[in-house]
Design a protein around this motif. Structure first.
Motif, PDB file in Angstrom:
ATOM      1  N   TYR A  28     -59.399 -69.350   5.159  1.00  0.00           N
ATOM      2  CA  TYR A  28     -59.481 -70.129   3.930  1.00  0.00           C
ATOM      3  C   TYR A  28     -60.956 -70.425   3.694  1.00  0.00           C
ATOM      4  O   TYR A  28     -61.637 -70.912   4.591  1.00  0.00           O
ATOM      5  CB  TYR A  28     -58.722 -71.446   4.055  1.00  0.00           C
ATOM      6  CG  TYR A  28     -57.235 -71.327   3.876  1.00  0.00           C
ATOM      7  CD1 TYR A  28     -56.641 -71.723   2.687  1.00  0.00           C
ATOM      8  CD2 TYR A  28     -56.428 -70.841   4.886  1.00  0.00           C
ATOM      9  CE1 TYR A  28     -55.264 -71.624   2.514  1.00  0.00           C
ATOM     10  CE2 TYR A  28     -55.063 -70.742   4.729  1.00  0.00           C
ATOM     11  CZ  TYR A  28     -54.476 -71.133   3.543  1.00  0.00           C
ATOM     12  OH  TYR A  28     -53.124 -71.034   3.380  1.00  0.00           O
ATOM     13  N   GLU A  32     -60.305 -73.308  -1.303  1.00  0.00           N
ATOM     14  CA  GLU A  32     -59.219 -72.370  -1.622  1.00  0.00           C
ATOM     15  C   GLU A  32     -57.839 -72.963  -1.364  1.00  0.00           C
ATOM     16  O   GLU A  32     -57.675 -73.866  -0.549  1.00  0.00           O
ATOM     17  CB  GLU A  32     -59.360 -71.089  -0.796  1.00  0.00           C
ATOM     18  CG  GLU A  32     -60.448 -70.190  -1.282  1.00  0.00           C
ATOM     19  CD  GLU A  32     -60.412 -68.837  -0.602  1.00  0.00           C
ATOM     20  OE1 GLU A  32     -60.805 -67.869  -1.266  1.00  0.00           O
ATOM     21  OE2 GLU A  32     -60.011 -68.740   0.571  1.00  0.00           O
ATOM     22  N   GLN A  33     -56.884 -72.373  -2.045  1.00  0.00           N
ATOM     23  CA  GLN A  33     -55.475 -72.711  -1.885  1.00  0.00           C
ATOM     24  C   GLN A  33     -54.744 -71.481  -1.339  1.00  0.00           C
ATOM     25  O   GLN A  33     -55.312 -70.395  -1.244  1.00  0.00           O
ATOM     26  CB  GLN A  33     -54.878 -73.135  -3.235  1.00  0.00           C
ATOM     27  CG  GLN A  33     -55.554 -74.340  -3.856  1.00  0.00           C
ATOM     28  CD  GLN A  33     -55.409 -75.581  -2.993  1.00  0.00           C
ATOM     29  OE1 GLN A  33     -54.332 -75.875  -2.488  1.00  0.00           O
ATOM     30  NE2 GLN A  33     -56.505 -76.310  -2.807  1.00  0.00           N
ATOM     31  N   ASP A  34     -53.474 -71.665  -1.019  1.00  0.00           N
ATOM     32  CA  ASP A  34     -52.670 -70.561  -0.463  1.00  0.00           C
ATOM     33  C   ASP A  34     -52.710 -69.315  -1.347  1.00  0.00           C
ATOM     34  O   ASP A  34     -52.798 -68.200  -0.851  1.00  0.00           O
ATOM     35  CB  ASP A  34     -51.210 -70.992  -0.288  1.00  0.00           C
ATOM     36  CG  ASP A  34     -51.025 -72.078   0.756  1.00  0.00           C
ATOM     37  OD1 ASP A  34     -51.954 -72.316   1.564  1.00  0.00           O
ATOM     38  OD2 ASP A  34     -49.948 -72.698   0.766  1.00  0.00           O
ATOM     39  N   VAL A  37     -55.746 -67.023  -0.757  1.00  0.00           N
ATOM     40  CA  VAL A  37     -55.653 -66.226   0.461  1.00  0.00           C
ATOM     41  C   VAL A  37     -54.594 -65.130   0.286  1.00  0.00           C
ATOM     42  O   VAL A  37     -54.811 -63.987   0.674  1.00  0.00           O
ATOM     43  CB  VAL A  37     -55.341 -67.125   1.677  1.00  0.00           C
ATOM     44  CG1 VAL A  37     -55.129 -66.290   2.934  1.00  0.00           C
ATOM     45  CG2 VAL A  37     -56.467 -68.130   1.887  1.00  0.00           C
TER      46      VAL A  37
END
Length: 141
Positions: A28, A32-34, A37
């Motif tokens: 990450y 950032e968020q899921d 990624v």
């Protein structure tokens, strides 16, 4: 059947594990968020991926820092990229230059989770077949 794992070979100029094979993944980056990624992972797989199932959490210490890794089983929702740096390998025939932690921890944990998931799905299918049989039997009586 035989379990295979999708691996990617890192580039020669990669700062971590150059030219070694590894299970697709990403750190990450700040903010950032899921979904960020997941987008990079789709690039490694070469297709859309989905149905993320969290199957493990591992903490390692390495030169670049302490890293918490989340291990997911994912579903490829298209044709997976296959070329000289992206390939499927039987888990008992991994390339010699596979990142040690992936070889010794991630891949065995993912294989174990895959088998357990497969067994759960088969048990659910069997239970549904038995339920349907019992319904037919009760209607026929």
């Amino acid at each position: 059947g035989r379990i295979e794992v999708f691996l990617r070979q890192r580039s020669a100029d990669d700062t971590a594990y150059p030219l070694e094979w590894h299970a697709p993944g990403s750190l990450y980056r700040h903010g950032e968020q899921d979904a960020d990624v997941a987008g990079r992972l789709q690039g490694e797989f070469g297709c859309e991926i989905g149905n993320f199932e969290l199957v493990g959490r591992h903490i390692t210490s390495e030169a670049r820092g302490t890293i918490m890794s989340l291990l997911f089983l994912v579903e490829a929702l298209g044709a997976v990229r296959e070329d000289d740096r992206h390939r499927w390998f039987p888990i008992d025939q991994l390339p010699e230059r596979t990142v040690d932690f992936h070889r010794n921890v991630y891949i065995p944990a993912a294989a174990k989770a895959w088998v357990a998931r497969d067994e759960r799905l088969m048990a659910l299918e069997l239970a549904e077949l038995e339920r349907q049989r019992d319904l037919r039997h009760s209607r026929d009586s």
